[in-house]
Design an enzyme around this catalytic site. Structure first.
Site, PDB file in Angstrom:
ATOM      1  N   THR B  35       0.855  -1.181   0.000  1.00  0.00           N
ATOM      2  CA  THR B  35       0.000   0.000   0.000  1.00  0.00           C
ATOM      3  C   THR B  35       0.894   1.235   0.000  1.00  0.00           C
ATOM      4  O   THR B  35       1.714   1.413   0.903  1.00  0.00           O
ATOM      5  CB  THR B  35      -0.925   0.025   1.230  1.00  0.00           C
ATOM      6  N   TYR B  36       0.745   2.040  -1.040  1.00  0.00           N
ATOM      7  CA  TYR B  36       1.499   3.295  -1.130  1.00  0.00           C
ATOM      8  C   TYR B  36       0.623   4.425  -0.599  1.00  0.00           C
ATOM      9  O   TYR B  36      -0.554   4.518  -0.941  1.00  0.00           O
ATOM     10  CB  TYR B  36       1.914   3.571  -2.575  1.00  0.00           C
ATOM     11  N   TYR B  37       1.230   5.268   0.221  1.00  0.00           N
ATOM     12  CA  TYR B  37       0.479   6.336   0.884  1.00  0.00           C
ATOM     13  C   TYR B  37       0.762   7.701   0.277  1.00  0.00           C
ATOM     14  O   TYR B  37       1.866   7.951  -0.225  1.00  0.00           O
ATOM     15  CB  TYR B  37       0.835   6.373   2.377  1.00  0.00           C
ATOM     16  N   ALA B 106      -3.044   5.411  -1.208  1.00  0.00           N
ATOM     17  CA  ALA B 106      -3.249   5.954  -2.557  1.00  0.00           C
ATOM     18  C   ALA B 106      -3.359   4.835  -3.583  1.00  0.00           C
ATOM     19  O   ALA B 106      -4.293   4.803  -4.371  1.00  0.00           O
ATOM     20  CB  ALA B 106      -2.102   6.878  -2.915  1.00  0.00           C
TER      21      ALA B 106
END
Lengths: 181, 181
Positions: B35-37, B106
């Site tokens: 999971t990219y933030y 994101a």
């Protein structure tokens, strides 16, 4: 469950003798080096949040690093707030991550803690860098038990030669920040 | 040391047969859910930074959660960037900490990876959700060895029935973001 907790200043040398006399058990000791961070996009002093790296070294055991976030109070009366905490393997990497994201170390709280037990209470002798020596006495209690548990804690403090009326309600972080201003 | 790496699309069913025929060893497989933030105070797409939680589940082994920060490129030529990564014990707490601080998920990159070895190369069969099937072939090399190591990788891809001229240089994250626009 509620945590009934009293804290006051205490001379540790004489307190240790008293604890010995009344038969308290010394169970553990550890150092805790806490670093509280400021955020790049919010003033945590205004928002009543906290982001902390705790580096904890037990007297006999492996050091542990924890990352903790405390959100603002969601309920004044019970002092309820959102709190998330996890153990992190690499404290250097964690420091690098926070620094890369723009978070900056604001305050350090360094203390050595000695834990005793007596009559179901945990008695903690805290030696805090730049603040001095303190004692905390605490026990968990249901709502109905809060008053008797508190009264008994006051009695124990008195029997240890301390003055419970000189109770301190501010956190060590709060005391250090007050010293700065 | 440099990492020589080629990536292209590949049909895994036929590729597995080929790998079997040429005597490649299947060594490991795992799923990685990344999971990219996004940050509340910066647009990571503009600053070329990344903050990622990786939840990794080996085929036989304990799941591991890692927090990774990648800073902007500090040197274009060698693609050097600041990178910090640590294992984190409690992935739920970590998600809560990031959310409390105002960071938002994101993009998610979910892939299953099968690792083979052949002639000193690692060959990875990546099955990426929403993108399809890929193969990566890589080996570390000193600067002087980069060209021969790359050429041999090209030969191996050809011998596996793949077309090395259809190399993909974009990361899976980059491919997913490109799909969105």
């Amino acid at each position: 469950m509620y945590e009934v907790e009293l804290k006051c200043r205490a001379d540790h040398e004489s307190l240790r003798k008293k604890l010995d006399e009344v038969g308290a058990d010394h169970v553990d000791s550890r150092t805790q080096n806490d670093t509280y961070y400021n955020a790049p996009h919010r003033n945590f002093a205004d928002t009543d949040e906290a982001l902390r790296i705790r580096y904890e070294q037990p007297a006999d055991g492996k050091a542990v690093t924890k990352l903790t976030y405390k959100g603002p109070l969601v309920e004044q009366e019970s002092k309820t707030r959102e709190e998330h905490e996890t153990v992190v393997e690499d404290d250097q990497a964690l420091t690098g991550i926070l620094s890369g994201l723009g978070f900056e170390p604001a305050v350090r709280v360094e203390k050595n803690r000695e834990f005793y037990t007596l009559d179901g209470y945990t008695i903690t002798l805290d030696s805090v860098t730049d603040l001095g020596e303190f004692v905390e006495i605490e026990q968990e209690a249901d709502e109905a038990e809060i008053e008797p548990v508190r009264e008994r804690a006051v009695d124990i403090l008195s029997s240890l030669g301390l003055d419970p009326s000189e109770q301190i309600r501010t956190s060590y972080l709060g005391l250090l920040l007050a010293d700065e201003t």
